[in-house]
Design a protein around this motif. Sequence first.
Motif, PDB file in Angstrom:
ATOM      1  N   ASN A 138      31.607  30.703  56.418  1.00  0.00           N
ATOM      2  CA  ASN A 138      32.668  31.661  56.129  1.00  0.00           C
ATOM      3  C   ASN A 138      33.775  30.935  55.377  1.00  0.00           C
ATOM      4  N   TYR A 139      34.268  31.543  54.308  1.00  0.00           N
ATOM      5  CA  TYR A 139      35.329  30.971  53.500  1.00  0.00           C
ATOM      6  C   TYR A 139      36.486  31.952  53.441  1.00  0.00           C
ATOM      7  N   PHE A 140      37.706  31.423  53.401  1.00  0.00           N
ATOM      8  CA  PHE A 140      38.879  32.280  53.411  1.00  0.00           C
ATOM      9  C   PHE A 140      40.078  31.505  52.894  1.00  0.00           C
ATOM     10  N   GLY A 141      41.039  32.225  52.374  1.00  0.00           N
ATOM     11  CA  GLY A 141      42.249  31.588  51.882  1.00  0.00           C
ATOM     12  C   GLY A 141      43.087  32.558  51.080  1.00  0.00           C
ATOM     13  N   GLY A 142      44.076  32.000  50.420  1.00  0.00           N
ATOM     14  CA  GLY A 142      44.996  32.809  49.652  1.00  0.00           C
ATOM     15  C   GLY A 142      44.489  33.075  48.244  1.00  0.00           C
ATOM     16  N   CYS A 143      45.023  34.128  47.650  1.00  0.00           N
ATOM     17  CA  CYS A 143      44.736  34.440  46.252  1.00  0.00           C
ATOM     18  C   CYS A 143      45.924  35.211  45.698  1.00  0.00           C
ATOM     19  N   LYS A 144      46.053  35.155  44.386  1.00  0.00           N
ATOM     20  CA  LYS A 144      47.142  35.874  43.743  1.00  0.00           C
ATOM     21  C   LYS A 144      46.579  36.634  42.553  1.00  0.00           C
ATOM     22  N   VAL A 145      46.893  37.914  42.496  1.00  0.00           N
ATOM     23  CA  VAL A 145      46.469  38.774  41.398  1.00  0.00           C
ATOM     24  C   VAL A 145      47.661  38.948  40.468  1.00  0.00           C
ATOM     25  N   ASP A 146      47.446  38.651  39.186  1.00  0.00           N
ATOM     26  CA  ASP A 146      48.486  38.816  38.173  1.00  0.00           C
ATOM     27  C   ASP A 146      47.844  39.501  36.973  1.00  0.00           C
ATOM     28  N   GLY A 147      47.944  40.816  36.916  1.00  0.00           N
ATOM     29  CA  GLY A 147      47.275  41.575  35.863  1.00  0.00           C
ATOM     30  C   GLY A 147      45.769  41.474  36.021  1.00  0.00           C
ATOM     31  N   ASP A 148      45.080  40.951  34.995  1.00  0.00           N
ATOM     32  CA  ASP A 148      43.628  40.761  35.052  1.00  0.00           C
ATOM     33  C   ASP A 148      43.237  39.383  35.560  1.00  0.00           C
ATOM     34  N   ASN A 149      44.201  38.554  35.934  1.00  0.00           N
ATOM     35  CA  ASN A 149      43.929  37.186  36.380  1.00  0.00           C
ATOM     36  C   ASN A 149      43.933  37.087  37.896  1.00  0.00           C
ATOM     37  N   LEU A 150      42.986  36.322  38.411  1.00  0.00           N
ATOM     38  CA  LEU A 150      42.891  36.066  39.847  1.00  0.00           C
ATOM     39  C   LEU A 150      42.936  34.559  40.059  1.00  0.00           C
ATOM     40  N   THR A 151      43.948  34.090  40.780  1.00  0.00           N
ATOM     41  CA  THR A 151      44.069  32.676  41.123  1.00  0.00           C
ATOM     42  C   THR A 151      43.688  32.526  42.590  1.00  0.00           C
ATOM     43  N   ILE A 152      42.750  31.614  42.874  1.00  0.00           N
ATOM     44  CA  ILE A 152      42.217  31.436  44.227  1.00  0.00           C
ATOM     45  C   ILE A 152      42.534  30.037  44.725  1.00  0.00           C
ATOM     46  N   GLY A 153      42.932  29.949  45.997  1.00  0.00           N
ATOM     47  CA  GLY A 153      43.023  28.650  46.632  1.00  0.00           C
ATOM     48  C   GLY A 153      44.380  28.402  47.253  1.00  0.00           C
ATOM     49  N   PRO A 154      44.395  27.383  48.064  1.00  0.00           N
ATOM     50  CA  PRO A 154      43.223  26.641  48.537  1.00  0.00           C
ATOM     51  C   PRO A 154      42.413  27.471  49.528  1.00  0.00           C
ATOM     52  N   LEU A 155      41.146  27.110  49.671  1.00  0.00           N
ATOM     53  CA  LEU A 155      40.261  27.807  50.604  1.00  0.00           C
ATOM     54  C   LEU A 155      39.901  26.904  51.768  1.00  0.00           C
ATOM     55  N   ALA A 156      39.641  27.509  52.896  1.00  0.00           N
ATOM     56  CA  ALA A 156      39.132  26.810  54.066  1.00  0.00           C
ATOM     57  C   ALA A 156      37.777  27.423  54.399  1.00  0.00           C
ATOM     58  N   GLY A 157      36.970  26.698  55.148  1.00  0.00           N
ATOM     59  CA  GLY A 157      35.660  27.228  55.494  1.00  0.00           C
ATOM     60  C   GLY A 157      35.116  26.623  56.760  1.00  0.00           C
ATOM     61  N   THR A 158      34.131  27.294  57.310  1.00  0.00           N
ATOM     62  CA  THR A 158      33.454  26.780  58.492  1.00  0.00           C
ATOM     63  C   THR A 158      32.394  25.773  58.055  1.00  0.00           C
ATOM     64  N   LEU A 159      31.917  24.972  58.972  1.00  0.00           N
ATOM     65  CA  LEU A 159      30.918  23.944  58.675  1.00  0.00           C
ATOM     66  C   LEU A 159      29.682  24.145  59.549  1.00  0.00           C
ATOM     67  N   MET A 160      29.027  25.285  59.392  1.00  0.00           N
ATOM     68  CA  MET A 160      27.818  25.574  60.157  1.00  0.00           C
ATOM     69  C   MET A 160      26.606  25.014  59.425  1.00  0.00           C
ATOM     70  N   TYR A 161      25.563  24.667  60.143  1.00  0.00           N
ATOM     71  CA  TYR A 161      24.330  24.189  59.523  1.00  0.00           C
ATOM     72  C   TYR A 161      23.642  25.347  58.814  1.00  0.00           C
ATOM     73  N   ILE A 162      23.206  25.086  57.575  1.00  0.00           N
ATOM     74  CA  ILE A 162      22.527  26.109  56.784  1.00  0.00           C
ATOM     75  C   ILE A 162      21.215  25.533  56.289  1.00  0.00           C
ATOM     76  N   MET A 163      20.155  26.292  56.468  1.00  0.00           N
ATOM     77  CA  MET A 163      18.846  25.855  55.978  1.00  0.00           C
ATOM     78  C   MET A 163      18.822  25.923  54.451  1.00  0.00           C
ATOM     79  N   PRO A 164      18.446  24.850  53.767  1.00  0.00           N
ATOM     80  CA  PRO A 164      18.314  24.917  52.308  1.00  0.00           C
ATOM     81  C   PRO A 164      17.183  25.864  51.942  1.00  0.00           C
TER      82      PRO A 164
END
Length: 69
Positions: free
Chosen positions: A36-62
Motif C-alpha cells: 500500500n502506498y500513500f502520501g501527499g499530492c498537489k493538483v495545479d491545473g493539468d499538473n499533478l505533483t506527487i510526494g513524498p510517498l510512504a508504503g508498507t513492506l509486505m512480501y510480494i511474490m514476483p
Amino acid sequence: MEGTWKLQRINGNTDVPTHPEVTIEEERLSYSYGNNYFGGCKVDGDNLTIGPLAGTLMYIMPPLVPGEG
C-alpha cells in the motif's frame, strides 16, 4: 482531478501487469500494488505533483511488481 484513476506507468515502465486504481482525495494520493502506498499530492491545473510517498513492506511474490526489490 479528484477521484479514482488507473495506474498506467511505474517509474516510466508501462509493463504494469495489473493496472491498480489510484485514489486522489483532498491532496492525498493512495494506491495498492502488492504493497500500500500513500502520501501527499498537489493538483495545479493539468499538473499533478506527487510526494513524498510512504508504503508498507509486505512480501510480494514476483513478478507482481516489476522493478521492486
